[in-house]
Design a protein around this motif. Sequence first.
Motif, PDB file in Angstrom:
ATOM      1  N   ILE A 167       1.062  -0.990  -0.085  1.00  0.00           N
ATOM      2  CA  ILE A 167       0.101  -0.062   0.118  1.00  0.00           C
ATOM      3  C   ILE A 167       0.592   1.329   0.275  1.00  0.00           C
ATOM      4  O   ILE A 167       0.357   2.216  -0.838  1.00  0.00           O
ATOM      5  CB  ILE A 167      -0.889  -0.176   1.046  1.00  0.00           C
ATOM      6  N   LEU A 168       2.068   1.541   0.562  1.00  0.00           N
ATOM      7  CA  LEU A 168       2.619   2.095   1.056  1.00  0.00           C
ATOM      8  C   LEU A 168       3.137   2.623  -0.480  1.00  0.00           C
ATOM      9  O   LEU A 168       4.338   3.859  -0.942  1.00  0.00           O
ATOM     10  CB  LEU A 168       4.066   2.613   2.089  1.00  0.00           C
ATOM     11  N   ALA A 169       3.895   1.134  -1.274  1.00  0.00           N
ATOM     12  CA  ALA A 169       4.566   2.011  -2.948  1.00  0.00           C
ATOM     13  C   ALA A 169       3.469   2.245  -3.678  1.00  0.00           C
ATOM     14  O   ALA A 169       4.195   2.946  -4.794  1.00  0.00           O
ATOM     15  CB  ALA A 169       5.603   0.772  -2.924  1.00  0.00           C
ATOM     16  N   ILE A 170       2.076   2.130  -3.453  1.00  0.00           N
ATOM     17  CA  ILE A 170       0.863   2.825  -4.019  1.00  0.00           C
ATOM     18  C   ILE A 170       0.604   3.469  -4.254  1.00  0.00           C
ATOM     19  O   ILE A 170      -0.351   4.330  -4.949  1.00  0.00           O
ATOM     20  CB  ILE A 170       0.360   1.281  -5.305  1.00  0.00           C
ATOM     21  N   LYS A 205      -9.164   8.994  -7.810  1.00  0.00           N
ATOM     22  CA  LYS A 205      -8.265   8.839  -6.410  1.00  0.00           C
ATOM     23  C   LYS A 205      -7.974   7.374  -5.498  1.00  0.00           C
ATOM     24  O   LYS A 205      -7.401   6.857  -5.470  1.00  0.00           O
ATOM     25  CB  LYS A 205      -8.331   9.235  -5.662  1.00  0.00           C
ATOM     26  N   THR A 206      -9.256   6.671  -6.976  1.00  0.00           N
ATOM     27  CA  THR A 206      -8.813   5.083  -6.022  1.00  0.00           C
ATOM     28  C   THR A 206      -7.319   4.172  -6.883  1.00  0.00           C
ATOM     29  O   THR A 206      -7.673   3.698  -8.157  1.00  0.00           O
ATOM     30  CB  THR A 206      -9.813   4.360  -6.575  1.00  0.00           C
ATOM     31  N   ARG A 207      -6.919   3.738  -5.964  1.00  0.00           N
ATOM     32  CA  ARG A 207      -5.435   2.878  -6.280  1.00  0.00           C
ATOM     33  C   ARG A 207      -5.567   1.366  -6.229  1.00  0.00           C
ATOM     34  O   ARG A 207      -5.279   0.877  -6.734  1.00  0.00           O
ATOM     35  CB  ARG A 207      -4.225   3.491  -5.560  1.00  0.00           C
ATOM     36  N   ALA A 208      -6.528   0.918  -5.756  1.00  0.00           N
ATOM     37  CA  ALA A 208      -6.538  -0.125  -5.596  1.00  0.00           C
ATOM     38  C   ALA A 208      -8.119  -1.321  -5.014  1.00  0.00           C
ATOM     39  O   ALA A 208      -8.861  -0.669  -4.700  1.00  0.00           O
ATOM     40  CB  ALA A 208      -5.419  -1.609  -5.318  1.00  0.00           C
ATOM     41  N   ASN A 238      -9.516   0.760 -14.250  1.00  0.00           N
ATOM     42  CA  ASN A 238      -7.647   0.650 -14.248  1.00  0.00           C
ATOM     43  C   ASN A 238      -6.999   0.900 -13.096  1.00  0.00           C
ATOM     44  O   ASN A 238      -6.619   0.807 -12.921  1.00  0.00           O
ATOM     45  CB  ASN A 238      -7.435   2.268 -15.107  1.00  0.00           C
ATOM     46  N   VAL A 239      -7.968  -0.133 -12.499  1.00  0.00           N
ATOM     47  CA  VAL A 239      -7.994  -0.018 -11.353  1.00  0.00           C
ATOM     48  C   VAL A 239      -7.169  -1.261 -11.117  1.00  0.00           C
ATOM     49  O   VAL A 239      -7.324  -2.575 -11.164  1.00  0.00           O
ATOM     50  CB  VAL A 239      -9.039  -0.014 -10.146  1.00  0.00           C
ATOM     51  N   LEU A 240      -6.188  -1.372  -9.799  1.00  0.00           N
ATOM     52  CA  LEU A 240      -5.120  -3.034  -9.341  1.00  0.00           C
ATOM     53  C   LEU A 240      -6.401  -3.567  -8.868  1.00  0.00           C
ATOM     54  O   LEU A 240      -6.117  -3.381  -7.833  1.00  0.00           O
ATOM     55  CB  LEU A 240      -4.178  -2.128  -9.063  1.00  0.00           C
ATOM     56  N   ARG A 298      -0.595   4.122 -15.220  1.00  0.00           N
ATOM     57  CA  ARG A 298      -2.202   3.858 -14.161  1.00  0.00           C
ATOM     58  C   ARG A 298      -1.795   4.273 -13.232  1.00  0.00           C
ATOM     59  O   ARG A 298      -2.867   4.371 -12.730  1.00  0.00           O
ATOM     60  CB  ARG A 298      -3.140   3.213 -14.486  1.00  0.00           C
ATOM     61  N   ASN A 299      -0.577   3.831 -12.494  1.00  0.00           N
ATOM     62  CA  ASN A 299      -0.828   4.334 -11.031  1.00  0.00           C
ATOM     63  C   ASN A 299       0.424   5.616 -11.253  1.00  0.00           C
ATOM     64  O   ASN A 299       1.119   5.732 -11.013  1.00  0.00           O
ATOM     65  CB  ASN A 299      -0.109   3.237 -10.591  1.00  0.00           C
TER      66      ASN A 299
END
Length: 413
Positions: free
Chosen positions: A93-96, A146-149, A176-178, A230-231
């Motif tokens: 989570i900290l990396a993405i 702002k949704t990353r995953a 495009n959400v992880l 995409r991130n």
Amino acid sequence: MAAYRLITKILHAKFSKEDAHGSLHMPVYDNVTFEFKSAEDLELAFQGKKPAHMYSRISNPTVEHFEQRVQAITDAQGVMALASGMAAISNTILAICRTGDNIITSKHLFGNTYSLFEQTLKDWGLQTRYADLTQPQEVARLIDEKTRAIFFETITNPQLEVVDLKALSAVAKPRNVLLIADTTMTPPYLFSAKEFGVDLEVISSTKWISGGATSVGGLIIDYGTYDWKRNDKLQKDAVKYGPFALLNRLRREVYRNIGACMSPYNAYLQSLGLETLPLRLDAACANTLKIAEFLQKAPQVKSVNYPGLKNSAFYQIARKQFGDKPGGVLTFDLASKEQCFAFLNKVKLLRRATNLQDNRTLILHPASTIFCEYDAKLKQEMGVRETLIRLAVGIEDYRDLIADIEQGLEGLR
Ligand SMILES: *Cc1c(COP(=O)(O)O)cnc(C)c1O
């Protein structure tokens, strides 16, 4: 030569370099640092231009070998071993994510993961949005720029809910959400994450993989399916490193700086554990089904929850995703908390302990232990009832387990 099948591959992963003594097991390189022949070699290594081990917090031969073995059986782009399952989740989570970003998950989540999102990372500006992940439309409505995953557990603990991954990935992919799966309950061999659209797998290898609670450990498995351009945070890395953007960012920044590396000795133990994973998994899953079927017939038991039971709401989807082995955890309800405690105190063979997939069968009352820090309302939202008992089934002879359960239930209402 034909490609080896999975169990053979688990046992016969090659070393990246020939061992000086021809050791059949990767030795434990329990050292800190590595010597270089010249100043130039040192410079190249530090610049990342020539791969080499420099310092064991960043990489280590024994840990790397464990990572490569997992990579060989998953066909992943890359694998990273960490100090624990929680380290795997927090590093990911900290990396993405950056402050202000959000992730989507469910309240049906391992207690410490919930606490990581809701307490630790919230303070650093991560927003966590909760949905019923079995309702893909609900998930779709929560996604924004702002949704990353989307983060989920393949079989939630202790609710034992199974999300339809094809449906979830149909929501994630076009947006495009992880898609990150915590597959602790269904590790490789039992479940092929990539086939079901999972981009990133995180595992507490403390559980199934360690070989019977030998050591704490975690894994991040990147399938190389997500376009890191995409991130927002990894865009620049993606231009330079393509599908290795995340792994590179972890190794050269987040994992390195946080320092939650796996110890070489634990990597050795976990490698040994990996070798017998299929055998232990087969045995424990078979035991779990037998115990679930027994409990269904016991009059003191109000309900039994195991995705391998034909009357489970998740039977069909579990079968599609995990075949005939939907994990080694089951839960059941007794009449009251008092009855649960009486049962826990009566069993002799089952061990009162928190952990999953030890070789021994472990029993726990989740509401008064793992979830004790949450109030009644939150426990209800999390599906953690006061009447619920969790069994993490081991590999003992199932007849001895059932006999112990039977004597434990005697005299209860
Ligand atoms: C145990 C567990 C974790 C945390 O793993 P540790 O190795 O204890 O840090 C995360 N997710 C799930 C589903 C777990 O069961």
